[in-house]
Write a protein that holds these residues in place. Structure first.
Motif, PDB file in Angstrom:
ATOM      1  N   LEU A  54       0.820  -1.202   0.000  1.00 57.17           N
ATOM      2  CA  LEU A  54       0.000   0.000   0.000  1.00 57.17           C
ATOM      3  C   LEU A  54       0.860   1.260   0.000  1.00 57.17           C
ATOM      4  O   LEU A  54       1.852   1.353   0.734  1.00 57.17           O
ATOM      5  CB  LEU A  54      -0.920   0.016   1.221  1.00 57.17           C
ATOM      6  CG  LEU A  54      -1.967  -1.095   1.321  1.00 57.17           C
ATOM      7  CD1 LEU A  54      -2.761  -0.930   2.619  1.00 57.17           C
ATOM      8  CD2 LEU A  54      -2.906  -1.091   0.126  1.00 57.17           C
ATOM      9  N   GLU A  55       0.457   2.222  -0.802  1.00 56.47           N
ATOM     10  CA  GLU A  55       1.076   3.530  -0.788  1.00 56.47           C
ATOM     11  C   GLU A  55       0.502   4.331   0.376  1.00 56.47           C
ATOM     12  O   GLU A  55      -0.548   3.986   0.933  1.00 56.47           O
ATOM     13  CB  GLU A  55       0.805   4.258  -2.103  1.00 56.47           C
ATOM     14  CG  GLU A  55       1.316   3.540  -3.338  1.00 56.47           C
ATOM     15  CD  GLU A  55       2.828   3.565  -3.462  1.00 56.47           C
ATOM     16  OE1 GLU A  55       3.484   4.324  -2.707  1.00 56.47           O
ATOM     17  OE2 GLU A  55       3.368   2.831  -4.314  1.00 56.47           O
ATOM     18  N   VAL A  56       1.180   5.414   0.733  1.00 55.71           N
ATOM     19  CA  VAL A  56       0.741   6.231   1.860  1.00 55.71           C
ATOM     20  C   VAL A  56      -0.697   6.703   1.675  1.00 55.71           C
ATOM     21  O   VAL A  56      -1.503   6.685   2.613  1.00 55.71           O
ATOM     22  CB  VAL A  56       1.680   7.439   2.050  1.00 55.71           C
ATOM     23  CG1 VAL A  56       1.128   8.390   3.115  1.00 55.71           C
ATOM     24  CG2 VAL A  56       3.080   6.977   2.442  1.00 55.71           C
ATOM     25  N   TYR A  57      -1.044   7.107   0.460  1.00 55.80           N
ATOM     26  CA  TYR A  57      -2.390   7.619   0.215  1.00 55.80           C
ATOM     27  C   TYR A  57      -3.467   6.531   0.245  1.00 55.80           C
ATOM     28  O   TYR A  57      -4.663   6.832   0.244  1.00 55.80           O
ATOM     29  CB  TYR A  57      -2.447   8.367  -1.122  1.00 55.80           C
ATOM     30  CG  TYR A  57      -2.031   7.551  -2.327  1.00 55.80           C
ATOM     31  CD1 TYR A  57      -2.924   6.676  -2.954  1.00 55.80           C
ATOM     32  CD2 TYR A  57      -0.742   7.661  -2.838  1.00 55.80           C
ATOM     33  CE1 TYR A  57      -2.542   5.935  -4.055  1.00 55.80           C
ATOM     34  CE2 TYR A  57      -0.342   6.918  -3.939  1.00 55.80           C
ATOM     35  CZ  TYR A  57      -1.246   6.056  -4.545  1.00 55.80           C
ATOM     36  OH  TYR A  57      -0.865   5.317  -5.633  1.00 55.80           O
ATOM     37  N   GLU A  58      -3.064   5.275   0.294  1.00 54.22           N
ATOM     38  CA  GLU A  58      -4.030   4.176   0.363  1.00 54.22           C
ATOM     39  C   GLU A  58      -4.287   3.711   1.795  1.00 54.22           C
ATOM     40  O   GLU A  58      -5.196   2.915   2.034  1.00 54.22           O
ATOM     41  CB  GLU A  58      -3.518   2.978  -0.444  1.00 54.22           C
ATOM     42  CG  GLU A  58      -3.411   3.220  -1.931  1.00 54.22           C
ATOM     43  CD  GLU A  58      -2.872   2.004  -2.657  1.00 54.22           C
ATOM     44  OE1 GLU A  58      -3.668   1.313  -3.316  1.00 54.22           O
ATOM     45  OE2 GLU A  58      -1.651   1.741  -2.558  1.00 54.22           O
ATOM     46  N   LEU A  59      -3.505   4.189   2.742  1.00 58.56           N
ATOM     47  CA  LEU A  59      -3.619   3.733   4.126  1.00 58.56           C
ATOM     48  C   LEU A  59      -4.851   4.354   4.789  1.00 58.56           C
ATOM     49  O   LEU A  59      -4.989   5.571   4.819  1.00 58.56           O
ATOM     50  CB  LEU A  59      -2.360   4.095   4.918  1.00 58.56           C
ATOM     51  CG  LEU A  59      -1.047   3.491   4.404  1.00 58.56           C
ATOM     52  CD1 LEU A  59       0.130   4.077   5.176  1.00 58.56           C
ATOM     53  CD2 LEU A  59      -1.064   1.973   4.520  1.00 58.56           C
ATOM     54  N   PRO A  60      -5.748   3.538   5.329  1.00 59.49           N
ATOM     55  CA  PRO A  60      -6.955   4.073   5.976  1.00 59.49           C
ATOM     56  C   PRO A  60      -6.622   4.747   7.298  1.00 59.49           C
ATOM     57  O   PRO A  60      -5.654   4.389   7.975  1.00 59.49           O
ATOM     58  CB  PRO A  60      -7.819   2.829   6.188  1.00 59.49           C
ATOM     59  CG  PRO A  60      -6.838   1.705   6.288  1.00 59.49           C
ATOM     60  CD  PRO A  60      -5.711   2.064   5.355  1.00 59.49           C
ATOM     61  N   VAL A  61      -7.437   5.737   7.660  1.00 62.87           N
ATOM     62  CA  VAL A  61      -7.297   6.426   8.938  1.00 62.87           C
ATOM     63  C   VAL A  61      -8.381   5.908   9.880  1.00 62.87           C
ATOM     64  O   VAL A  61      -9.568   5.896   9.529  1.00 62.87           O
ATOM     65  CB  VAL A  61      -7.427   7.947   8.767  1.00 62.87           C
ATOM     66  CG1 VAL A  61      -7.381   8.640  10.125  1.00 62.87           C
ATOM     67  CG2 VAL A  61      -6.319   8.473   7.865  1.00 62.87           C
ATOM     68  N   LEU A  62      -7.978   5.479  11.057  1.00 58.20           N
ATOM     69  CA  LEU A  62      -8.904   4.908  12.037  1.00 58.20           C
ATOM     70  C   LEU A  62      -9.203   5.928  13.118  1.00 58.20           C
ATOM     71  O   LEU A  62      -8.311   6.332  13.874  1.00 58.20           O
ATOM     72  CB  LEU A  62      -8.299   3.641  12.655  1.00 58.20           C
ATOM     73  CG  LEU A  62      -8.098   2.475  11.687  1.00 58.20           C
ATOM     74  CD1 LEU A  62      -7.147   1.445  12.282  1.00 58.20           C
ATOM     75  CD2 LEU A  62      -9.429   1.826  11.346  1.00 58.20           C
ATOM     76  N   ASN A  63     -10.446   6.346  13.189  1.00 57.03           N
ATOM     77  CA  ASN A  63     -10.869   7.325  14.182  1.00 57.03           C
ATOM     78  C   ASN A  63     -11.347   6.602  15.438  1.00 57.03           C
ATOM     79  O   ASN A  63     -12.526   6.590  15.782  1.00 57.03           O
ATOM     80  CB  ASN A  63     -11.986   8.198  13.604  1.00 57.03           C
ATOM     81  CG  ASN A  63     -12.402   9.303  14.560  1.00 57.03           C
ATOM     82  OD1 ASN A  63     -11.645   9.676  15.450  1.00 57.03           O
ATOM     83  ND2 ASN A  63     -13.615   9.808  14.399  1.00 57.03           N
TER      84      ASN A  63
END
Length: 210
Positions: free
Chosen positions: A77-86
């Motif tokens: 995964l590229e950086v822009y593909e990494l999900p953000v977990l809130n």
């Protein structure tokens, strides 16, 4: 050169029941040949797979988890593909398991990109995570739970991996009663218990077969 590859977004699940309130990134055991092989062994806990039953009932989840399997195991995964977990805590793998080393490396990347969130991974395929950790290291917020592959039996392979934080084993009621096994996963509410989602002195986590 323009990159025309369509960016596929990783699906974050918000389960109900026992895991209510804990966001999850998971793949599908239906897409994992290792899971399929284990399920054929009647002595394996995988022969009693709750995930298979659930995915048979909910086609939307089945399709989303299949997409996750493809994304997570196909490329780094590229950086822009990494999900953000809130969220303060989250889980990797509630309905599947690691498919390959690429999959494991991507979980390391996701954990590192979400340092505020403690993420617990359940896996029986520790060799994949071992190679990922050797290459990328282990983030402090990643808790690795080695899931025993046989009912009523702690998988002793955990001793081969220094990075394992906990061992999760499932027992049937008759066996646990006969052998006085302490069932310390029984609240049916992971959010209020969260033994598996924090660094503590609890290494062996035992659950009763559902």
């Amino acid at each position: 050169m323009k990159n025309d590859r369509v960016i596929e977004q990783i699906f974050i699940s918000h389960p109900q029941g026992k895991m209510n309130g804990i966001p999850t990134i998971t793949t599908s055991m239906l897409c994992n040949p290792i899971c399929e092989q284990r399920a054929k062994d009647e002595t394996s806990v995988c022969a009693h797979c709750y995930a298979k039953r659930g995915l048979a009932i909910y086609p939307a989840a089945r399709n989303r988890y299949a997409e996750n399997t493809k994304i997570l195991s196909s490329h780094d995964l590229e950086v822009y593909e990494l999900p953000v977990l809130n969220s303060r805590i989250a889980r990797f793998e509630s309905h599947g398991d690691l498919v390959n080393v690429t999959h494991a490396k991507n979980y390391v990347r996701i954990a590192r990109a979400n340092p505020w969130c403690t993420i617990a991974l359940w896996t029986k395929n520790a060799a994949f995570m071992d190679k990922a950790i050797q290459e990328l290291g282990k983030p402090d917020n990643l808790i690795c739970v080695y899931s025993s592959d046989h009912l009523n039996q702690v998988s002793q392979d955990f001793s081969n991996y220094s990075w394992i934080d906990k061992v999760f084993t499932v027992y049937d009621k008759a066996y646990s009663k006969q052998h006085n096994v302490e069932i310390n996963c029984g609240a049916r509410n992971c959010l209020t218990c969260h033994k598996c989602y924090e660094h503590n002195d609890i290494f062996f986590v035992n659950e009763t077969l559902k």
